[in-house]
Every structure is written in structure tokens, then in C-alpha cells.
Design a protein around this motif. Structure first.
Motif, PDB file in Angstrom:
ATOM      1  N   GLY A  95     -22.262 -23.547 -29.624  1.00 24.58           N
ATOM      2  CA  GLY A  95     -21.588 -23.932 -30.863  1.00 24.58           C
ATOM      3  C   GLY A  95     -20.107 -24.064 -30.595  1.00 24.58           C
ATOM      4  O   GLY A  95     -19.641 -23.888 -29.462  1.00 24.58           O
TER       5      GLY A  95
ATOM      6  N   TRP B  30     -24.742 -32.355 -35.890  1.00 24.80           N
ATOM      7  CA  TRP B  30     -25.431 -31.269 -36.568  1.00 24.80           C
ATOM      8  C   TRP B  30     -26.555 -31.866 -37.395  1.00 24.80           C
ATOM      9  O   TRP B  30     -26.559 -33.074 -37.601  1.00 24.80           O
ATOM     10  CB  TRP B  30     -24.446 -30.491 -37.469  1.00 24.80           C
TER      11      TRP B  30
ATOM     12  N   TRP C  98     -25.764 -26.108 -32.491  1.00 28.81           N
ATOM     13  CA  TRP C  98     -25.496 -27.490 -32.888  1.00 28.81           C
ATOM     14  C   TRP C  98     -26.440 -28.438 -32.169  1.00 28.81           C
ATOM     15  O   TRP C  98     -27.013 -28.111 -31.119  1.00 28.81           O
ATOM     16  CB  TRP C  98     -24.031 -27.841 -32.606  1.00 28.81           C
TER      17      TRP C  98
END
Length: 365
Positions: free
Chosen positions: A218, A236, A158
Motif C-alpha cells: 500500500g 484501487w 491496493w
């Protein structure tokens, strides 16, 4: 045969068997090895810590106990950032970490872990197995006395946890941000104040204000470290790391001393974990994200298009600099990566990307 002769022969046979067993025992003992695995992770951290333990257990099991691997979490034998040197020097036999941590050894190493706007997890495995990457991986790490293997992948990472919203490229200037690898060079080109640190240190730095933002892995791993408690904006796409390969590296002498069947065991243990680790990450990331949004009031936000474009330009500069490196091996690794990226990327336009785009159009995801 007379009864007396039979008994005499039987006793002699038992004695010979006992003697054989006595002589065989030291040989069996000599065939057993005890390896220390040092890792860059807290013990059993969801994601990499769990994967490291799986690898230690799998090598031990598949070798029938002939290689007994004992795992030591970060800080138990050596600090997490010291595992590369510890195994290269023979302090431990094997480590579990990520290539993104070893840029100070060679910039070329970073390409084996992740590349901004680079390879996905399946493509990364394809480059090593079918695009000449493993030979270059071996050559690069061989300079340091190590034999490397990929043994997992986090899938797409991310963009990170931000205390405040990001609305433009200007919002990145001076932003104190945690990341690693080539992503750190991309971010630096955009004026971000990049810092490298472990996950626990990142939490404390976000909490104190020493960091404005940071990315780790993540949702699954990040939840366990509690980042949502101190930064609610979760951005993101993580274009800095479209995937992040996990690796193990074995001391080259310790690996060379193994018989061929045990060398195959170590390789197979690593190969067999790659998909298992990757798909576990993906599944548990999805589960964790739902909980973060529903239970922790996390705001999932997309990076503005102008930020993504600026990152793309910065990433191109980073790869361009690697192609012009003073180090011949780094140049060779970079050319191999670029060639495979362009080959597989062109195909994925029609294959995986085409399928994903079609699904999103019909189902909305």
C-alpha cells in the motif's frame, strides 16, 4: 550473643550467600536463550520490516532478556523466500513473513494470509480467535515443524501500480503482473502473466519493462520502494487482498522447549502487535497517499466495474477449487474460512459496512 560469635556467624552468612550466588549463576545463564529471527523483508522497510523489528524487541523485553531475539533481514542469513524452510529445519528459531509466500507448501496455507474478496484485518483476527481458525493454523503448520502466530496486518492492499491505464478486462490479457498468494491464481484466470518477486525486484522489473504492473502492499510501503517513479497509475480497490496478515512462526521444538511463561510471552508479543501494526499501516498509508498525489503526480484510479466483476468470478473459481482439493486439511481450512466469511459478512452489512456507507453519504468519505 558475644561479639566474637556474632562476627563468626556474620562471616558464615556472607560465605553462604556468596556460595548460593555462585551456584545460582549457571542456572540463570541456562535459562537464557538466543534466537535468530529471519525475515522476508529489507531491514526496517516501512511496514513489514519495521513490524519485524518491533516483534523481535518485544519478545526480548517481555521475556526480561530470557529470550534474546536478533533480527536478520532478507539475504543476511537466508533469502527472504527461504525463511520458512530455515526455521522448519532449525537453522533459525523464528521468522517474520506472510502466509501468501508459502503456497508451494500447501494451498491451504494461503487462506491464513489473505483471500480474494475475503476477510478484512479485523475479520481475519476474528476467524482465528473465535471461528476455529487458530487450531487449523496450528495443524497446518505443525506438519512442517512450525508453531504459527499472526502478529500484524497491512489492512486493505491496493490493486497495484500500472504503467498504462486499464479500461477493460481485455487490457489484462497477457499483462505481466507481480502479485502473490491466491490473488495470483485469480489474476492468472483472467489471462494475466503473473510473477512473484520481492519489492526491490519489482521496482527493477517495472523500470526495465519486464513487468507492466504489480502490487506490493500500500502507499506507505510502496512509497519507500519508489514504484511511483516508474508507474504513475495507482489502482484501487485491491480485491485480491482485502487484508494481508503478517505472521511469525517458531521452530516447533524450540517453542516446545520453552517453559509455559515464555510460551505465553511469545504469544502475547504477537497478539499485542496485531492492532498496533494494522493501525500504523492504515494511518501511514493515508498520509503517504496524500503525498504521492500532491508531490509525485500519481494518478489514483478505480478499476472498471467489469474488471472487478470478472475478478469476482475468477476468485469464486479459486475458492471452489480449494473446496475440492485432494488434500483433506486444505478442504477443512477452506470450509472453515467460507463459513466464517459468510457469517461475518452477513453481519457487517448492517454493522461496519452500514456505518461506512452512511458516513460516505453524509461526509463524502
Amino acid at each position: 550473643m558475644k561479639r566474637r560469635d556474632f562476627l563468626t556467624a556474620g562471616v558464615a552468612g556472607v560465605g553462604a550467600a556468596a556460595a548460593a550466588a555462585t551456584f545460582a549463576t549457571p542456572a540463570i545463564a541456562q535459562d537464557k536463550r538466543q534466537w535468530n529471527m529471519v525475515t522476508a523483508w529489507p531491514k526496517n522497510l516501512p511496514g513489514p520490516g519495521v513490524a519485524a523489528q518491533k516483534l523481535a524487541d518485544r519478545i526480548t523485553t517481555l521475556s526480561g532478556g530470557r529470550i534474546e531475539v536478533k533480527l536478520h533481514a532478507a539475504g543476511e542469513l537466508v533469502p527472504g523466500n527461504g525463511v520458512f524452510d530455515a526455521v522448519a529445519e532449525g537453522t533459525a528459531e523464528i521468522y517474520h513473513a506472510v502466509p501468501a509466500y508459502w503456497g508451494s507448501k500447501s494451498k491451504g496455507i494461503l487462506l491464513f494470509g489473505s483471500q480474494p474478496f475475503g476477510l478484512r484485518a479485523d475479520e481475519q483476527a476474528g476467524w482465528l480467535a473465535h471461528g476455529g481458525g487458530q487450531d487449523l493454523y496450528d495443524e497446518m503448520y505443525g506438519q512442517f515443524g512450525l508453531k504459527p502466530f499472526l502478529c500484524g496486518n497491512s489492512g486493505p492492499q491496493w490493486a497495484g501500480w500500472f504503467r498504462n491505464e486499464i479500461n477493460s478486462v481485455d487490457d489484462l490479457k497477457g499483462l505481466k503482473f507481480r502479485t502473490t498468494g491466491l490473488a495470483s491464481e485469480m489474476c492468472s484466470k483472467l489471462g494475466m502473466a503473473v510473477q512473484a518477486m520481492g519489492g526491490r525486484d519489482m521496482f527493477q522489473a517495472l523500470q526495465s519493462g519486464a513487468l507492466d504492473a504489480g502490487e506490493f502492499i500500500g502507499p506507505w510501503s510502496d512509497s519507500a520502494l519508489g514504484f511511483y517513479q516508474v508507474a504513475k497509475n495507482y489502482y484501487w480497490p485491491g480485491v485480491g487482498e482485502p487484508s494481508s496478515a503478517e505472521e511469525c512462526a517458531v521452530n516447533a521444538k524450540a517453542f516446545a522447549d520453552l517453559p509455559d511463561d515464555l510460551k505465553a510471552v511469545v504469544k502475547f508479543a504477537c497478539d499485542s502487535l496485531y492492532n498496533e501494526v494494522w493501525t500504523e499501516y492504515e494511518t501511514k498509508h493515508a498520509m503517504a497517499l496524500q503525498k504521492l498525489v500532491a508531490e509525485q503526480d500519481v494518478k489514483v484510479r478505480m478499476l472498471p466495474e467489469e474488471v472487478i466483476s470478472a475478478m469476482g468470478e475468477a476468485a469464486a473459481e479459486v475458492i471452489g477449487e480449494l473446496r475440492e482439493s485432494d488434500d483433506a486439511l486444505t478442504r477443512k481450512v477452506t470450509e472453515s474460512f467460507v463459513s466464517y466469511r459468510d457469517l461475518i459478512g452477513g453481519y457487517m452489512t448492517y454493522a461496519d459496512n452500514g456505518q461506512m456507507n452512511a458516513r460516505a453519504k453524509v461526509l463524502g468519505f
